[in-house]
Design a protein around this motif. Structure first.
Motif, mmCIF file in Angstrom:
data_model
loop_
_atom_site.group_PDB
_atom_site.id
_atom_site.type_symbol
_atom_site.label_atom_id
_atom_site.label_comp_id
_atom_site.label_asym_id
_atom_site.label_seq_id
_atom_site.Cartn_x
_atom_site.Cartn_y
_atom_site.Cartn_z
ATOM 1 N N ALA A 241 0.816 -1.213 0.000
ATOM 2 C CA ALA A 241 0.000 0.000 0.000
ATOM 3 C C ALA A 241 0.851 1.266 0.000
ATOM 4 O O ALA A 241 0.431 2.304 -0.514
ATOM 5 C CB ALA A 241 -0.928 0.004 1.213
ATOM 6 N N PHE A 242 2.059 1.148 0.577
ATOM 7 C CA PHE A 242 2.880 2.341 0.766
ATOM 8 C C PHE A 242 4.299 2.149 0.243
ATOM 9 O O PHE A 242 4.826 1.033 0.226
ATOM 10 C CB PHE A 242 2.962 2.692 2.261
ATOM 11 C CG PHE A 242 1.635 2.829 2.930
ATOM 12 C CD1 PHE A 242 0.872 3.965 2.756
ATOM 13 C CD2 PHE A 242 1.132 1.807 3.732
ATOM 14 C CE1 PHE A 242 -0.375 4.091 3.374
ATOM 15 C CE2 PHE A 242 -0.095 1.915 4.353
ATOM 16 C CZ PHE A 242 -0.860 3.060 4.166
ATOM 17 N N THR A 243 4.906 3.261 -0.153
ATOM 18 C CA THR A 243 6.348 3.328 -0.373
ATOM 19 C C THR A 243 6.900 4.297 0.660
ATOM 20 O O THR A 243 6.509 5.472 0.688
ATOM 21 C CB THR A 243 6.702 3.839 -1.774
ATOM 22 O OG1 THR A 243 6.165 2.959 -2.757
ATOM 23 C CG2 THR A 243 8.214 3.927 -1.950
ATOM 24 N N TYR A 244 7.760 3.800 1.524
ATOM 25 C CA TYR A 244 8.338 4.629 2.574
ATOM 26 C C TYR A 244 9.744 5.068 2.182
ATOM 27 O O TYR A 244 10.559 4.247 1.748
ATOM 28 C CB TYR A 244 8.417 3.854 3.888
ATOM 29 C CG TYR A 244 7.088 3.613 4.559
ATOM 30 C CD1 TYR A 244 6.544 4.560 5.412
ATOM 31 C CD2 TYR A 244 6.387 2.423 4.344
ATOM 32 C CE1 TYR A 244 5.325 4.331 6.049
ATOM 33 C CE2 TYR A 244 5.170 2.191 4.973
ATOM 34 C CZ TYR A 244 4.643 3.147 5.818
ATOM 35 O OH TYR A 244 3.433 2.916 6.434
ATOM 36 N N ALA A 245 10.028 6.338 2.378
ATOM 37 C CA ALA A 245 11.383 6.863 2.240
ATOM 38 C C ALA A 245 11.857 7.317 3.606
ATOM 39 O O ALA A 245 11.327 8.289 4.163
ATOM 40 C CB ALA A 245 11.426 8.032 1.256
ATOM 41 N N LEU A 246 12.811 6.592 4.176
ATOM 42 C CA LEU A 246 13.400 6.961 5.460
ATOM 43 C C LEU A 246 14.570 7.885 5.171
ATOM 44 O O LEU A 246 15.469 7.543 4.386
ATOM 45 C CB LEU A 246 13.890 5.723 6.206
ATOM 46 C CG LEU A 246 12.870 4.879 6.969
ATOM 47 C CD1 LEU A 246 11.728 4.414 6.072
ATOM 48 C CD2 LEU A 246 13.546 3.691 7.626
ATOM 49 N N VAL A 247 14.584 9.059 5.777
ATOM 50 C CA VAL A 247 15.583 10.067 5.436
ATOM 51 C C VAL A 247 16.500 10.356 6.612
ATOM 52 O O VAL A 247 16.150 10.140 7.769
ATOM 53 C CB VAL A 247 14.910 11.378 4.974
ATOM 54 C CG1 VAL A 247 13.976 11.113 3.797
ATOM 55 C CG2 VAL A 247 14.164 12.056 6.114
ATOM 56 N N ASP A 248 17.685 10.874 6.290
ATOM 57 C CA ASP A 248 18.613 11.424 7.279
ATOM 58 C C ASP A 248 18.621 12.936 7.122
ATOM 59 O O ASP A 248 18.980 13.450 6.056
ATOM 60 C CB ASP A 248 20.037 10.906 7.054
ATOM 61 C CG ASP A 248 20.235 9.478 7.512
ATOM 62 O OD1 ASP A 248 19.511 9.041 8.426
ATOM 63 O OD2 ASP A 248 21.105 8.793 6.940
ATOM 64 N N LEU A 249 18.241 13.654 8.161
ATOM 65 C CA LEU A 249 18.316 15.105 8.132
ATOM 66 C C LEU A 249 19.774 15.554 8.227
ATOM 67 O O LEU A 249 20.651 14.789 8.629
ATOM 68 C CB LEU A 249 17.518 15.692 9.295
ATOM 69 C CG LEU A 249 16.010 15.380 9.304
ATOM 70 C CD1 LEU A 249 15.378 15.965 10.563
ATOM 71 C CD2 LEU A 249 15.332 15.915 8.057
ATOM 72 N N ARG A 250 20.031 16.785 7.856
ATOM 73 C CA ARG A 250 21.392 17.323 7.922
ATOM 74 C C ARG A 250 21.936 17.206 9.346
ATOM 75 O O ARG A 250 21.262 17.542 10.315
ATOM 76 C CB ARG A 250 21.414 18.781 7.486
ATOM 77 C CG ARG A 250 21.014 18.992 6.034
ATOM 78 C CD ARG A 250 21.114 20.459 5.659
ATOM 79 N NE ARG A 250 20.458 20.755 4.390
ATOM 80 C CZ ARG A 250 21.053 21.323 3.348
ATOM 81 N NH1 ARG A 250 22.341 21.657 3.421
ATOM 82 N NH2 ARG A 250 20.382 21.578 2.245
ATOM 83 N N GLY A 251 23.162 16.702 9.436
ATOM 84 C CA GLY A 251 23.791 16.504 10.727
ATOM 85 C C GLY A 251 23.640 15.103 11.271
ATOM 86 O O GLY A 251 24.168 14.803 12.343
ATOM 87 N N TYR A 252 22.934 14.227 10.509
ATOM 88 C CA TYR A 252 22.666 12.871 10.974
ATOM 89 C C TYR A 252 22.984 11.837 9.896
ATOM 90 O O TYR A 252 22.801 12.086 8.695
ATOM 91 C CB TYR A 252 21.196 12.719 11.358
ATOM 92 C CG TYR A 252 20.773 13.505 12.567
ATOM 93 C CD1 TYR A 252 20.786 12.932 13.839
ATOM 94 C CD2 TYR A 252 20.359 14.830 12.448
ATOM 95 C CE1 TYR A 252 20.394 13.655 14.959
ATOM 96 C CE2 TYR A 252 19.962 15.554 13.558
ATOM 97 C CZ TYR A 252 19.982 14.964 14.815
ATOM 98 O OH TYR A 252 19.605 15.677 15.920
ATOM 99 N N GLY A 253 23.409 10.656 10.345
ATOM 100 C CA GLY A 253 23.568 9.518 9.447
ATOM 101 C C GLY A 253 24.390 9.852 8.213
ATOM 102 O O GLY A 253 25.504 10.376 8.304
ATOM 103 N N GLY A 254 23.813 9.553 7.045
ATOM 104 C CA GLY A 254 24.505 9.825 5.794
ATOM 105 C C GLY A 254 24.690 11.293 5.503
ATOM 106 O O GLY A 254 25.472 11.665 4.628
ATOM 107 N N ALA A 255 23.979 12.158 6.236
ATOM 108 C CA ALA A 255 24.126 13.611 6.077
ATOM 109 C C ALA A 255 24.851 14.228 7.270
ATOM 110 O O ALA A 255 24.744 15.424 7.514
ATOM 111 C CB ALA A 255 22.756 14.254 5.906
#
Length: 281
Positions: free
Chosen positions: A42-56
């Motif tokens: 039913a859904f496509t989820y995009a998990l994000v990293d905000l600036r200063g976190y994780g890949g950002a």
């Protein structure tokens, strides 16, 4: 419009597109406990990293909710998502509300999990010191997490949450985010928005409580709903009315998924795509 692209990972291939935005203490890995049981058809989820976190973590930026909202719009454009919903935890809930000021016509539904109100949070001096010093003092991060989860979690779990927080966040930008989510008040820009908005609160959370959300979220948004998770958060006097929040993704993952996805599914094909044009300019 910024050309920066938020690091992200996609889960599912459903027609309803959803951004999942983390809170102050973690990157996108905060949503890991939910991944096995999400409805990927039913859904496509995009998990994000905000600036200063994780890949950002090393990304240069102001680290504000306004900047993050523009980053999400930029990513939506790159993904080809004309319309989308947003699920935001704590600080991420404030980011979701900021989208109402920059792209209200593109937002299908908004979910805040213990969301910081668009009015920010007024922290007493001693609490502000605790939170501000958490940028460079691991023991402060541990104290905040321990208190806001009721002082009932195992020591090893607390140590793991602190270690993760330190590993995935940049110290300077972690501190900068506090100024944005706690001190910025943009609620007059989003008041009256007709985007359906669900707030999920821990029934016993003393910080971002259901009562606070009734006075803010439920007052501002005509199509707002409130759901209390019965087992998330326990009261503690030290952080009463502060910015600490229970971690619902870890504490009550299955209940959280059910409540959030039921709300997202209620967005039927008959809803007018442009219902929010002209709002929250």
């Amino acid at each position: 419009m910024t050309s920066f692209t938020l690091p992200h990972e996609l889960h599912g291939d459903g027609p309803h597109k959803v951004f999942a935005v983390h809170g102050w203490f973690a990157d996108r890995s905060a949503y890991a406990p939910l991944l096995p049981d999400l409805d990927r058809t039913a859904f496509t989820y995009a998990l994000v990293d905000l600036r200063g976190y994780g890949g950002a973590k090393d990304a240069v930026g102001a680290c504000t909710t306004a900047e993050a909202a523009l980053d999400l719009v930029e990513l939506a454009d790159r993904l080809g998502w004309e319309r989308f919903s947003v699920v935001g935890h704590s600080m991420g809930g404030a980011v979701g509300q900021r989208l109402l000021t920059v792209a209200p016509h593109r937002l299908r539904r908004l979910v805040g999990v213990s969301p910081v109100p668009a009015s920010g949070l007024a922290l007493p001096p001693e609490q502000w010191e605790l939170f501000a010093d958490a940028a460079h003092q691991p023991e402060n991060r541990r104290a905040i997490i321990d208190i806001t989860t009721g002082g009932r979690r195992p020591a090893a779990w607390l140590d793991r949450m602190v270690a993760r927080s330190l590993a995935v966040s940049d110290q300077k930008e972690f501190r900068a985010w506090l100024d944005s989510w706690a001190r910025e008040d943009f609620h007059t820009q989003v008041e009256g928005s007709l985007v359906p908005a669900l707030a999920v609160a821990g029934a016993l959370d003393p910080a971002l409580s259901a009562d606070l959300l009734r006075r803010t979220w439920m007052t501002w948004y005509p199509r707002a709903e409130l759901h209390e998770l019965p087992s998330a958060g326990l009261p503690h006097s030290r952080l009463r009315s502060s910015g600490g929040t229970p971690i619902a993704m870890d504490e009550t993952p299955l209940e959280l998924i059910r409540v959030v996805e039921d709300f997202l599914r209620a967005d039927g094909a008959g809803e007018v795509a442009g219902a929010n044009e002209g709002e929250g300019a």
